[in-house]
Motif scaffolding. Structure first.
Motif, PDB file in Angstrom:
ATOM      1  N   SER A 138       1.031  -1.259  -0.020  1.00 31.07           N
ATOM      2  CA  SER A 138      -0.072  -0.023   0.055  1.00 31.07           C
ATOM      3  C   SER A 138       0.626   1.284  -0.198  1.00 31.07           C
ATOM      4  N   GLY A 165       3.903   1.682  -2.635  1.00 27.55           N
ATOM      5  CA  GLY A 165       3.249   2.866  -3.126  1.00 27.55           C
ATOM      6  C   GLY A 165       3.648   4.207  -2.835  1.00 27.55           C
ATOM      7  N   GLU A 166       4.184   4.259  -2.013  1.00 28.84           N
ATOM      8  CA  GLU A 166       4.952   5.689  -1.846  1.00 28.84           C
ATOM      9  C   GLU A 166       5.799   5.879  -2.969  1.00 28.84           C
ATOM     10  N   PRO A 180      -3.330  10.558  -6.629  1.00 29.64           N
ATOM     11  CA  PRO A 180      -2.193   9.505  -6.391  1.00 29.64           C
ATOM     12  C   PRO A 180      -1.507   8.950  -7.661  1.00 29.64           C
ATOM     13  N   PRO A 183      -1.890   4.547  -9.915  1.00 27.17           N
ATOM     14  CA  PRO A 183      -2.706   4.071 -11.090  1.00 27.17           C
ATOM     15  C   PRO A 183      -2.317   4.876 -12.118  1.00 27.17           C
ATOM     16  N   GLY A 269      -4.029  -4.692  -0.368  1.00 24.95           N
ATOM     17  CA  GLY A 269      -3.406  -3.021  -0.167  1.00 24.95           C
ATOM     18  C   GLY A 269      -3.647  -2.432  -1.657  1.00 24.95           C
ATOM     19  N   CYS A 300      -9.335  -3.074  -2.960  1.00 26.10           N
ATOM     20  CA  CYS A 300      -8.165  -2.853  -2.876  1.00 26.10           C
ATOM     21  C   CYS A 300      -7.343  -1.735  -2.148  1.00 26.10           C
ATOM     22  N   ASP A 302      -8.470   1.566  -0.098  1.00 23.62           N
ATOM     23  CA  ASP A 302      -8.946   1.881   1.235  1.00 23.62           C
ATOM     24  C   ASP A 302     -10.409   2.176   1.217  1.00 23.62           C
TER      25      ASP A 302
HETATM   26  O1  KG4 Z   1      -4.179   0.951   0.524  1.00 25.05           O
HETATM   27  P1  KG4 Z   1      -4.245   2.275   0.006  1.00 25.05           P
HETATM   28  O2  KG4 Z   1      -5.430   2.865  -0.664  1.00 25.05           O
HETATM   29  O3  KG4 Z   1      -3.738   3.264   1.119  1.00 25.05           O
HETATM   30  C1  KG4 Z   1      -2.907   3.140   2.130  1.00 25.05           C
HETATM   31  O4  KG4 Z   1      -3.316   2.343   2.967  1.00 25.05           O
HETATM   32  O5  KG4 Z   1      -1.548   3.428   2.019  1.00 25.05           O
HETATM   33  O6  KG4 Z   1      -2.773   2.359  -0.948  1.00 25.05           O
HETATM   34  C2  KG4 Z   1      -2.756   3.559  -1.718  1.00 25.05           C
HETATM   35  C3  KG4 Z   1      -1.606   3.444  -2.701  1.00 25.05           C
HETATM   36  C4  KG4 Z   1      -1.229   4.728  -3.259  1.00 25.05           C
HETATM   37  O7  KG4 Z   1       0.357   4.785  -3.133  1.00 25.05           O
HETATM   38  C5  KG4 Z   1      -1.283   4.470  -4.899  1.00 25.05           C
HETATM   39  O8  KG4 Z   1      -0.479   5.257  -5.545  1.00 25.05           O
HETATM   40  C6  KG4 Z   1      -1.419   2.996  -4.789  1.00 25.05           C
HETATM   41  O9  KG4 Z   1      -2.000   2.340  -3.837  1.00 25.05           O
HETATM   42  N1  KG4 Z   1      -2.169   2.445  -5.798  1.00 25.05           N
HETATM   43  C7  KG4 Z   1      -1.428   1.730  -7.035  1.00 25.05           C
HETATM   44  C8  KG4 Z   1      -2.290   1.428  -7.923  1.00 25.05           C
HETATM   45  N2  KG4 Z   1      -3.578   1.880  -7.376  1.00 25.05           N
HETATM   46  C9  KG4 Z   1      -3.201   2.592  -6.183  1.00 25.05           C
HETATM   47  N3  KG4 Z   1      -0.141   1.758  -7.228  1.00 25.05           N
HETATM   48  C10 KG4 Z   1       0.212   0.977  -8.421  1.00 25.05           C
HETATM   49  N4  KG4 Z   1      -0.505   0.621  -9.267  1.00 25.05           N
HETATM   50  C11 KG4 Z   1      -2.032   0.999  -9.258  1.00 25.05           C
HETATM   51  N5  KG4 Z   1      -2.929   0.438 -10.167  1.00 25.05           N
END
Ligand code: KG4
Ligand code: ZN
Length: 344
Positions: A138, A165-166, A180, A183, A269, A300, A302
């Motif tokens: 995440s 994710g960061e 963000p 995606p 996540g 997937c 939050d």
């Molecule tokens: O689980 P989440 O909604 O929030 C946290 O608990 O951190 O995850 C958000 C993260 C963000 O960094 C966002 O850029 C990433 O998930 N994310 C993705 C994709 N969709 C969301 N990263 C790569 N590819 C995606 N399709």
């Protein structure tokens, strides 16, 4: 057996979400109000604005969720809430709301760890099979755990620096993509080829992940090319980055397949919405004869439904919180597992 209906609340970051979940796997109603567009103006989540917006919106989200389910708070068996980890001010809004509902309607209160929520998103419209391996990816976490049962968890490894994710979000920013970024990097990478050479992390034969070297390499590459007046092939760079990041995740999962011989694997996540990562782990699982499961896209990132799914386990075990429940910003999965062991 009587159905168990849980009203779940999630406000750990920039989504105000509530859901009504039956028996931990059936979502009767869900509302997710994202603040994404507001934070996009600042290139990332501004904590102060996030908590203020949760406060403004939470009553509306509650009303909307109850209306969708055609229920009142009276009809539910328990109130569940994410208490950690996340932004403190944001978590507090959800926790206080849950406490008030619990007190006024005399419903038991359930405190859910956000990372456990992500894991149990896999139970929605499905069921968990144990033992299983879980990779949680995440914006704040990159963890690999072994679950022998719903509450017997063995921590395997985590990122030693940045969460994946960061790093997606940072790379997006340097490529001029909107927050963000995950995606958007994902989308752009589909148009490119992995023509840039990026370093591979040196974390062999361990479960620990590392992404900061990869992040710095992308940032430095962009800056150097800009200084030289060279144009960056953005789609190619996005693809090269995505290949390297997914490869790091895949290598650790493969290591776990070899070490544990467990035949169930789940992904969880926000980053598990990434099609490229899903396909890579799916293919690897196929090679090792491992059954692979990933949540539906809407569960997937939050959302409160996953919190309701995780809360069901605690409800069954009678693990309720009291009104001393406090929001905590940093109980990662490793700390959570240790806390659980102490309490058992
Ligand atoms: O689980 P989440 O909604 O929030 C946290 O608990 O951190 O995850 C958000 C993260 C963000 O960094 C966002 O850029 C990433 O998930 N994310 C993705 C994709 N969709 C969301 N990263 C790569 N590819 C995606 N399709
Ligand atoms: Zn999350």
């Amino acid at each position: 057996m009587k159905d168990v209906i849980i009203l779940a609340i999630e406000t750990s970051c920039d989504e105000t979400s509530m859901a009504i979940v039956k028996n931990g796997n059936s979502v009767l109603a869900m509302t997710v109000l994202t603040q994404m567009d507001t934070h996009a103006n600042f290139g990332g989540v501004v904590p102060e604005i996030a908590s203020r917006m949760h406060t403004e919106n939470i009553t509306m989200v509650l009303e909307d969720t109850l209306k969708k389910a055609q229920m009142t708070v009276q009809d539910v068996d328990a109130i569940a809430v994410t208490y950690a980890p996340g932004l403190l001010g944001s978590l507090l809004v959800g926790v206080e709301c849950a406490k008030v509902l619990s007190m006024v309607y005399h419903k038991p209160l359930i405190a859910v760890n956000h990372t456990m929520g992500h894991i149990f998103a896999n139970a929605i419209d499905s069921h968990m099979v144990y033992p299983c391996l879980a990779l949680i990816v995440s914006g704040g976490h990159t963890d690999l755990v072994q679950m022998n049962s719903a509450d017997d968890i063995l921590f395997l490894g985590s990122t030693i620096d940045d969460a994946v994710g960061e790093v997606y979000d940072k790379v997006a920013r340097v490529l001029g993509l909107k927050y963000p970024g995950g995606p958007n990097v994902d989308r752009l990478s589909k148009e490119g080829e992995a023509t840039y050479s990026l370093p591979k992390p040196m974390t062999k034969s361990t479960y620990d992940f590392s992404f900061s070297g990869l992040k710095s390499a992308v940032i430095n590459l962009v800056h150097n090319e800009e200084q030289r007046g060279n144009e960056i092939r953005k789609a190619d760079l996005a693809r090269s980055f995505q290949d390297a990041a997914v490869d790091e995740l895949k290598r650790k999962v493969e290591f776990a397949y070899q070490q544990t011989n467990i035949k169930e694997m789940i992904l969880a996540g926000g980053v598990s919405a990434n099609q490229f990562l899903r396909s890579a782990i799916e293919e690897l699982s196929h090679q090792y004869g491992v059954h692979f499961h990933v949540p539906d896209y809407q569960y997937c990132t939050d959302n409160a439904a996953m919190i309701g799914a995780a809360a069901y386990i605690l409800y069954q075990k009678g693990k309720f919180a009291d009104f001393h429940l406090d929001a905590q910003s940093n109980v990662d999965i490793k700390a959570y597992v240790e806390q659980m062991k102490k309490h058992d």
